[in-house]
Design a protein around this motif. Structure first.
Motif, mmCIF file in Angstrom:
data_model
loop_
_atom_site.group_PDB
_atom_site.id
_atom_site.type_symbol
_atom_site.label_atom_id
_atom_site.label_comp_id
_atom_site.label_asym_id
_atom_site.label_seq_id
_atom_site.Cartn_x
_atom_site.Cartn_y
_atom_site.Cartn_z
ATOM 1 N N ALA A 100 -32.250 39.222 115.261
ATOM 2 C CA ALA A 100 -31.754 40.582 115.073
ATOM 3 C C ALA A 100 -30.381 40.804 115.705
ATOM 4 C CB ALA A 100 -32.761 41.580 115.641
ATOM 5 N N ASP A 101 -30.117 40.144 116.827
ATOM 6 C CA ASP A 101 -28.843 40.347 117.524
ATOM 7 C C ASP A 101 -27.762 39.366 117.078
ATOM 8 O OD1 ASP A 101 -29.775 42.505 119.083
ATOM 9 O OD2 ASP A 101 -30.754 41.108 120.465
ATOM 10 N N ASP A 102 -28.139 38.384 116.276
ATOM 11 C CA ASP A 102 -27.173 37.402 115.781
ATOM 12 C C ASP A 102 -27.635 36.874 114.429
ATOM 13 O OD1 ASP A 102 -25.194 35.558 115.422
ATOM 14 O OD2 ASP A 102 -25.547 34.458 117.292
ATOM 15 N N PRO A 103 -27.466 37.676 113.357
ATOM 16 C CA PRO A 103 -27.966 37.313 112.029
ATOM 17 C C PRO A 103 -27.482 35.957 111.527
ATOM 18 C CG PRO A 103 -27.269 39.598 112.060
ATOM 19 C CD PRO A 103 -26.809 38.998 113.356
ATOM 20 N N GLU A 104 -26.305 35.527 111.969
ATOM 21 C CA GLU A 104 -25.755 34.254 111.501
ATOM 22 C C GLU A 104 -26.686 33.090 111.826
ATOM 23 O OE1 GLU A 104 -23.127 32.195 109.274
ATOM 24 O OE2 GLU A 104 -22.953 34.338 109.728
ATOM 25 N N LYS A 105 -27.461 33.218 112.905
ATOM 26 C CA LYS A 105 -28.326 32.123 113.335
ATOM 27 C C LYS A 105 -29.517 31.899 112.407
ATOM 28 C CE LYS A 105 -27.238 32.042 118.285
ATOM 29 N NZ LYS A 105 -27.770 32.182 119.661
ATOM 30 N N CYS A 106 -29.773 32.844 111.515
ATOM 31 C CA CYS A 106 -30.897 32.650 110.591
ATOM 32 C C CYS A 106 -30.521 31.720 109.440
ATOM 33 C CB CYS A 106 -31.387 33.988 110.045
ATOM 34 S SG CYS A 106 -30.355 34.686 108.728
ATOM 35 N N LEU A 133 -36.882 37.361 98.554
ATOM 36 C CA LEU A 133 -37.373 37.441 99.930
ATOM 37 C C LEU A 133 -37.880 38.850 100.172
ATOM 38 C CD1 LEU A 133 -36.138 36.082 103.280
ATOM 39 C CD2 LEU A 133 -36.382 38.566 103.048
ATOM 40 N N LYS A 134 -39.107 38.922 100.672
ATOM 41 C CA LYS A 134 -39.683 40.200 101.057
ATOM 42 C C LYS A 134 -40.085 40.120 102.526
ATOM 43 C CE LYS A 134 -41.191 41.662 96.475
ATOM 44 N NZ LYS A 134 -40.266 42.816 96.424
ATOM 45 N N ALA A 135 -39.539 41.030 103.327
ATOM 46 C CA ALA A 135 -39.817 41.069 104.750
ATOM 47 C C ALA A 135 -40.954 42.044 105.018
ATOM 48 C CB ALA A 135 -38.568 41.486 105.520
ATOM 49 N N THR A 136 -41.779 41.720 106.005
ATOM 50 C CA THR A 136 -42.919 42.586 106.305
ATOM 51 C C THR A 136 -42.791 43.165 107.714
ATOM 52 O OG1 THR A 136 -44.211 40.598 106.894
ATOM 53 C CG2 THR A 136 -44.420 41.424 104.648
ATOM 54 N N ALA A 137 -43.850 43.066 108.504
ATOM 55 C CA ALA A 137 -43.943 43.816 109.749
ATOM 56 C C ALA A 137 -42.774 43.612 110.707
ATOM 57 C CB ALA A 137 -45.254 43.468 110.460
ATOM 58 N N GLY A 138 -42.304 42.355 110.863
ATOM 59 C CA GLY A 138 -41.245 42.079 111.837
ATOM 60 C C GLY A 138 -39.994 42.906 111.613
ATOM 61 N N LEU A 139 -39.529 42.978 110.364
ATOM 62 C CA LEU A 139 -38.307 43.724 110.078
ATOM 63 C C LEU A 139 -38.558 45.216 109.942
ATOM 64 C CD1 LEU A 139 -37.071 40.880 109.670
ATOM 65 C CD2 LEU A 139 -35.662 41.912 107.893
ATOM 66 N N ARG A 140 -39.793 45.604 109.589
ATOM 67 C CA ARG A 140 -40.098 47.035 109.520
ATOM 68 C C ARG A 140 -39.919 47.697 110.881
ATOM 69 N NH1 ARG A 140 -45.756 46.142 106.666
ATOM 70 N NH2 ARG A 140 -45.085 45.554 104.574
ATOM 71 N N LEU A 141 -40.161 46.937 111.940
ATOM 72 C CA LEU A 141 -40.108 47.510 113.288
ATOM 73 C C LEU A 141 -38.718 47.473 113.900
ATOM 74 C CD1 LEU A 141 -43.429 45.972 114.690
ATOM 75 C CD2 LEU A 141 -43.034 48.343 114.021
ATOM 76 N N LEU A 142 -37.777 46.784 113.249
ATOM 77 C CA LEU A 142 -36.420 46.707 113.796
ATOM 78 C C LEU A 142 -35.640 47.993 113.486
ATOM 79 C CD1 LEU A 142 -35.154 43.111 112.924
ATOM 80 C CD2 LEU A 142 -35.811 43.981 115.163
ATOM 81 N N PRO A 143 -34.663 48.333 114.340
ATOM 82 C CA PRO A 143 -33.752 49.434 114.005
ATOM 83 C C PRO A 143 -33.083 49.158 112.658
ATOM 84 C CG PRO A 143 -33.458 48.762 116.290
ATOM 85 C CD PRO A 143 -34.379 47.752 115.654
ATOM 86 N N GLY A 144 -32.816 50.216 111.899
ATOM 87 C CA GLY A 144 -32.316 50.084 110.533
ATOM 88 C C GLY A 144 -31.113 49.189 110.369
ATOM 89 N N GLU A 145 -30.101 49.340 111.231
ATOM 90 C CA GLU A 145 -28.876 48.559 111.097
ATOM 91 C C GLU A 145 -29.118 47.072 111.338
ATOM 92 O OE1 GLU A 145 -25.590 49.081 110.146
ATOM 93 O OE2 GLU A 145 -26.632 50.783 109.243
ATOM 94 N N LYS A 146 -29.960 46.759 112.329
ATOM 95 C CA LYS A 146 -30.247 45.344 112.613
ATOM 96 C C LYS A 146 -30.968 44.695 111.433
ATOM 97 C CE LYS A 146 -30.297 45.343 117.658
ATOM 98 N NZ LYS A 146 -31.031 44.920 118.880
ATOM 99 N N ALA A 147 -31.928 45.403 110.859
ATOM 100 C CA ALA A 147 -32.645 44.870 109.708
ATOM 101 C C ALA A 147 -31.696 44.683 108.518
ATOM 102 C CB ALA A 147 -33.784 45.808 109.325
ATOM 103 N N LYS A 148 -30.796 45.648 108.324
ATOM 104 C CA LYS A 148 -29.850 45.574 107.206
ATOM 105 C C LYS A 148 -28.937 44.359 107.319
ATOM 106 C CE LYS A 148 -26.205 48.184 104.836
ATOM 107 N NZ LYS A 148 -25.246 47.067 104.860
#
Length: 407
Positions: A100-106, A133-148
């Motif tokens: 979440a804090d460094d999207p490039e690492k994914c 790709l469909k994200a479930t619980a992990g990304l639902r709980l992240l703040p909107g901008e981080k998930a985006k």
């Protein structure tokens, strides 16, 4: 019963019904073993002569603990409804939310799974094979901008791949859609197309959909009542920030002498057991009942309809030794309750046992009771059916391919 986004759900189901009724006629004469054939490819000429063709779909399941890719190979014969010929599966850890804090690492993990897809799909079909790709619980709980930011990174990687990708190919999955897709998967794999009445309980949703001359839809999804979020609530924490500015949580559901660290929704908590006092089971039961009070509605189908259960219902049954990890089995609600009493009463710090086992079992038993299931209710626990994972992925892929054909 709660019916979130009911109008959208009925629209989705309406589009699906005509197809399923067609599938129903096809599967009444098809053996379940045909759903997953040995992974061999007929020569092109022989396949064409037999009126057979193949289509692929790639589904990324971005969960809270890992990202999994399913590459489904569908076979159609003489324009009949498709059957599942083969599935390729690969999983990596951790989940997308860990970046979440460094999207490039994914990037490395997603590229690795795309390479698995490239090796599983014939190059001549890459450009017409959808990747989703469909994200479930992990990304639902992240703040909107981080998930985006995470989803934008994945979307860019998909567009660079040779597969078919659209703007809506990467998204966070709604809990209701997750439930319906899981229901489609189980009914597809069990061949229950004559009544379309097999129901599923997965994580925080239960789904029943019956089709005869009318449609009866029953879907309930409760965001925040998944096992990890429930643990946090029972322990006394809240999502997004530590309660009262403190990251220490004390609970009667843990062994009195236990102290450890636990991470949830990007926050690391120190968790420890409460000093000995009231018996652990009774104290934990009271805590769980408060968390679930008026949070769920009873399901009218609970007592009478056949239910499959997976996700953490399956995992905890494996932990208890009630079922074999690879083969699954059946379990009664009372088995969870009895196990909760036994585990909580003998609670101690052990490296061989999860410190949360008592809490998890109490939560599962209370949740199922609140949903209206009687103590004697049997659940079929299956991680796979005919060697295909019992997740929402197959159903969602199936629906996505059909939507592409309509458009």
């Amino acid at each position: 019963m709660k019916r979130p986004k009911l109008a959208g759900v009925f629209l989705f189901v309406g589009c699906l019904l005509a197809y399923l009724m067609f599938v129903k006629r096809h599967y009444t004469s098809t053996k379940p073993e045909a759903y997953r054939l040995p992974p061999h490819q007929l020569p092109a000429a022989a396949a064409a002569a037999a009126g057979r063709s193949f289509q692929y779909g790639i589904m990324f399941d971005a969960g809270s603990t890992g990202t999994r890719v399913h590459i489904f190979k569908f076979q159609t014969e003489n324009k009949e409804a498709p059957t599942l010929a083969h599935e390729t599966f690969r999983a990596i850890k951790p989940g997308l939310s860990a970046y979440a804090d460094d999207p490039e690492k994914c990037t490395a993990g997603i590229v690795e799974l795309l390479e698995v897809a490239k090796s599983s799909v014939p190059p001549s079909l890459w450009t017409i094979t959808p990747v989703v790709l469909k994200a479930t619980a992990g990304l639902r709980l992240l703040p909107g901008e981080k998930a985006k930011h995470l989803l934008d990174k994945v979307r860019a990687l998909f567009l660079e791949s040779p597969f078919l990708s659209r703007d809506d190919s990467v998204s966070i999955m709604d809990g209701t859609d997750e439930g319906i897709s899981a229901w489609i998967t189980v009914n597809f794999l069990t061949g229950e197309k004559s009544t379309l009445s097999v129901c599923v309980c997965v994580s925080v949703y239960c789904v029943c959909l019956s089709v005869c001359l009318s449609v009866c839809l029953s879907v309930c999804s409760y965001l925040g009542l998944g096992l990890m979020s429930a643990r946090l609530a029972v322990l006394g924490g809240v999502d997004a920030s530590p309660l009262g500015g403190s990251s220490e949580l004390v609970s009667p559901c843990l062994a009195p002498e236990y102290s450890g660290r636990w991470e949830q929704a990007d926050i690391v908590y120190t968790v420890r057991g409460q000093k000995a006092g009231e018996p652990v089971y009774e104290a934990c039961l009271t805590k769980v009942e408060k968390v679930l009070y008026r949070k769920v509605m009873k399901a009218s189908e609970a007592a009478d309809v056949e239910f499959y259960a997976f996700s953490y219902y399956y995992d905890r049954a494996v932990d208890l030794g009630v079922i074999e990890e690879k083969t699954g089995g059946t379990i009664q609600l009372s088995d969870y309750t009895d196990a909760a009493k036994r585990v909580c009463s003998g609670l101690s710090v052990s490296p061989l046992q999860s410190p949360f086992l008592c809490l998890d079992l109490v939560y599962i038993s209370v949740l199922l009771q609140e949903l209206g299931f009687p103590p004697h209710k049997h659940f079929k626990l299956a991680r796979t059916i005919h060697q295909v994972e019992t997740s929402w992925a197959l159903g969602a892929t199936f629906h996505h391919i059909q939507s592409l054909k309509r458009h």
